[in-house]
Design a protein around this motif. Structure first.
Motif, short mmCIF file in Angstrom:
data_model
loop_
_atom_site.label_atom_id
_atom_site.label_comp_id
_atom_site.label_asym_id
_atom_site.label_seq_id
_atom_site.Cartn_x
_atom_site.Cartn_y
_atom_site.Cartn_z
N THR A 33 -0.35 2.06 -7.02
CA THR A 33 -0.41 3.54 -6.96
C THR A 33 -0.72 4.01 -5.55
OG1 THR A 33 -2.76 3.51 -7.56
CG2 THR A 33 -1.17 3.70 -9.36
N SER A 34 -0.22 5.24 -5.26
CA SER A 34 -0.56 5.94 -4.01
C SER A 34 -0.92 7.35 -4.40
CB SER A 34 0.64 5.92 -3.05
OG SER A 34 0.33 6.63 -1.87
N ASN A 35 -2.13 7.75 -4.10
CA ASN A 35 -2.71 8.99 -4.64
C ASN A 35 -2.69 8.89 -6.16
OD1 ASN A 35 -3.18 10.02 -2.06
ND2 ASN A 35 -1.07 10.78 -1.93
N VAL A 36 -1.88 9.71 -6.83
CA VAL A 36 -1.83 9.62 -8.29
C VAL A 36 -0.48 9.12 -8.77
CG1 VAL A 36 -3.56 11.44 -8.63
CG2 VAL A 36 -1.14 12.06 -8.39
N ASP A 37 0.39 8.76 -7.84
CA ASP A 37 1.74 8.33 -8.21
C ASP A 37 1.84 6.81 -8.22
OD1 ASP A 37 2.59 10.97 -8.35
OD2 ASP A 37 2.96 11.01 -6.16
N THR A 38 2.65 6.30 -9.17
CA THR A 38 2.94 4.86 -9.21
C THR A 38 4.16 4.62 -8.33
OG1 THR A 38 2.08 4.65 -11.46
CG2 THR A 38 3.58 2.93 -10.70
N ILE A 39 3.96 3.82 -7.30
CA ILE A 39 5.05 3.57 -6.35
C ILE A 39 5.76 2.24 -6.60
CG2 ILE A 39 3.96 5.00 -4.59
CD1 ILE A 39 3.05 2.41 -3.21
N ALA A 40 5.11 1.37 -7.40
CA ALA A 40 5.73 0.06 -7.69
C ALA A 40 4.90 -0.64 -8.77
CB ALA A 40 5.77 -0.80 -6.42
N TYR A 41 5.48 -1.74 -9.25
CA TYR A 41 4.77 -2.61 -10.19
C TYR A 41 4.83 -4.04 -9.67
CZ TYR A 41 4.85 1.13 -13.71
OH TYR A 41 4.69 2.31 -14.39
N VAL A 42 3.69 -4.73 -9.76
CA VAL A 42 3.66 -6.17 -9.47
C VAL A 42 3.63 -6.89 -10.81
CG1 VAL A 42 2.40 -8.07 -8.42
CG2 VAL A 42 2.42 -5.83 -7.31
N VAL A 43 4.64 -7.71 -11.05
CA VAL A 43 4.72 -8.46 -12.31
C VAL A 43 4.63 -9.95 -11.97
CG1 VAL A 43 6.09 -8.99 -14.35
CG2 VAL A 43 6.15 -6.68 -13.36
N LEU A 44 3.62 -10.61 -12.52
CA LEU A 44 3.45 -12.06 -12.32
C LEU A 44 3.75 -12.76 -13.64
CD1 LEU A 44 2.00 -11.02 -9.76
CD2 LEU A 44 0.37 -12.87 -10.03
N ARG B 231 0.80 -1.21 0.00
CA ARG B 231 0.00 0.00 0.00
C ARG B 231 0.85 1.29 0.00
NH1 ARG B 231 -3.96 0.28 -2.83
NH2 ARG B 231 -5.51 -1.32 -2.47
N ASN B 232 2.08 1.21 0.50
CA ASN B 232 2.96 2.39 0.42
C ASN B 232 4.41 1.92 0.26
OD1 ASN B 232 4.25 2.19 3.18
ND2 ASN B 232 2.10 2.40 3.81
N SER B 233 5.19 2.83 -0.27
CA SER B 233 6.57 2.49 -0.60
C SER B 233 7.40 2.19 0.64
CB SER B 233 7.23 3.63 -1.39
OG SER B 233 7.16 4.84 -0.64
N TYR B 234 7.06 2.82 1.79
CA TYR B 234 7.81 2.59 3.02
C TYR B 234 7.70 1.13 3.43
CZ TYR B 234 9.01 2.55 7.96
OH TYR B 234 9.56 2.24 9.18
#
Length: 473
Positions: free
Chosen positions: A142-153, A57-60
């Protein structure tokens, strides 16, 4: 080259089985493969959503939980055979669930800059970053409008192919089992249908060759039994027809030979002078008598031919049956006078109108009157009676003559039949009159019956349709 029915069965069965196997291995396999691929995509997308909602849910949290998440995703890969990558926004892989050969630190964009912009890729190696072609699902976190990561399966297409092949092989094995069952069912049907058909074909050929005593095989199946019975019935009819033709030719030959012999004999005798001129008048009368016999026989044979040529043509008109009976009776006046026979006409009403073929019914009345006069005793009465009942006109012709023996009652309708008692009296008869009479009445859709007592007399009764609107007559 003509193929036997057995070979046709075998070839048809083999072609059907091979066609089913071929279609299952090609088109069927593709359908299964596409279905598994679609299902795999859906499961992977759901798994990516679940991972995002549960852990990313967040980058931290991502940075602080990398070791834990790595172990968790490794367990997930082990259970689902799906490789999991977590990348940062720049495309660098920060977590790889494949511990033995992890690609952490690699940047996906360095291999395929458009990769992370897709949602699903059905077939990719990410420019050889992967050893096997795989299906890939990309889910941005995403968090707010920013992409913080990608999940690739990632899931290997080998697994999809193996599943599709497994399902296809199972279906083919099932088809072989079903084909085996169908083979035995077809074999049973072959035994129950082809063998009886061959037996019936042989029997039909025997009957066609004139061997009418050839036995028909016992048939168990309902339809085949009906067919066998029909063939046997046809054979019996052919046998009867064969006997009838022989009898017909014998009777016609006999009935033609006798008068022709007389005509030829007397004509020759007059020509060579054996019969003197003063005696020729007597023998000319005999020749005329025999000629009349031949004329009557020829006329009756032509009538029979007309009856058998696709049925008797009937021209329906409305007429008074009583008037026709009076007119026909008048033509027999001389013969009745010779035997001192009186005709007694009894009509329930003055006029009785019928819808029938007047010429054919006139022939019926003449045949019945001729028959009655021929077999009546001298000084007797012939009674003709008409009556109406239930829209039917009943006509009765009754004589008081020699009658018909019980054993001959049903035979009087047969062509050329003459009872033993009639042979001495019936010199001009052909044995065809009553047969023609019944054919005419039945062609009108009506019935004719005979009641007779030997030594007492005979009564013929036939029906005709009554004309319902006498005002139109």
């Amino acid at each position: 080259m003509k193929l036997s029915l057995r070979l046709k069965y075998a070839l048809s069965y083999l072609i059907i089985v091979l066609a089913i196997v071929f279609i299952t291995n090609t088109y069927g396999y593709k359908l299964i493969y596409d279905a598994i691929l679609s299902e795999t995509e859906t499961c992977m997308y759901n798994e990516a959503t679940n991972i995002t909602n549960s852990y990313l849910r967040n980058s931290y949290l991502i940075e602080s939980s990398i070791p834990t998440l790595r172990k968790l995703f490794a367990s997930t890969e082990h259970l689902t055979n799906t490789r999991i990558w977590i990348t940062d926004p720049s495309g660098r892989i920060v977590i790889d669930s494949h511990i033995k050969n992890d690609l952490e630190g690699k940047n996906i964009n360095s291999y395929d800059k458009n990769f992370l912009s897709n949602q699903t890729i059905n077939k990719t190696t990410i420019h050889r970053l992967l050893n096997k072609e795989s299906i890939a699902v990309i889910y941005p976190v995403t968090s707010n409008v920013d992409t913080i990561a990608y999940v690739v399966l990632l899931s290997s297409l080998d697994d999809v192919e193996q599943k599709a092949l497994g399902y296809t092989d199972s279906i083919i094995i099932s088809l072989f089992i079903v084909s085996g069952i169908i083979f035995f069912v077809l074999l049973l049907l072959y035994i129950q249908t082809v063998y009886p058909l061959k037996a019936m074909t042989k029997a039909a050929k025997e009957y066609a060759s004139g061997h009418f005593d050839y036995p028909m095989v016992n048939i168990n199946g309902h339809d085949q039994a009906e067919l066998a019975a029909a063939i046997r019935y046809l054979a019996d009819k052919m046998h009867d027809m064969n006997d009838y033709q022989k009898k017909f030719i014998a009777n016609v030959s006999h009935d033609f030979r006798s008068p022709l012999t007389s005509i030829k004999g007397y004509a020759t005798a007059m020509a060579d002078g054996t019969i003197p001129p003063e005696m020729q008048g007597k023998y000319l009368d005999i020749i005329l008598f025999e000629t009349e016999r031949l004329t009557k026989l020829t006329t009756n044979l032509l009538s029979l031919s007309e009856l058998e040529n696709k049925g008797l043509p009937i021209k329906i008109t409305t007429f008074d049956i009583n008037h026709e009976i009076k007119r026909c009776s008048a033509t027999f006046e001389q013969r009745c006078t010779e035997k001192h026979i009186s005709l007694e006409l009894t009509f329930d009403t003055k006029e009785l109108y019928v819808d029938a073929d007047v010429d054919k019914i006139e022939q019926v009345i003449q045949n019945l009157l001729d028959n009655a006069i021929k077999f009546s005793n001298n000084n007797s009465v012939i009674e003709i009676h008409t009556a109406e009942k239930n829209n039917k006109i009943f006509v009765s012709v009754k004589d008081h003559g020699i009658g018909i023996p019980k054993e001959s009652i049903n035979k009087v309708w047969e062509r050329f039949y003459k009872s033993d008692q009639s042979r001495g009296k019936d010199k001009k008869g052909t044995g065809l009159g009553l047969s023609i009479t019944r054919e005419i009445i039945e062609a009108h859709g009506e019935n004719i019956n005979v009641i007779s007592t030997e030594g007492v007399g005979t009564e013929f009764i036939f029906t005709l349709p009554a004309h319902t609107d006498k005002s139109q007559s």
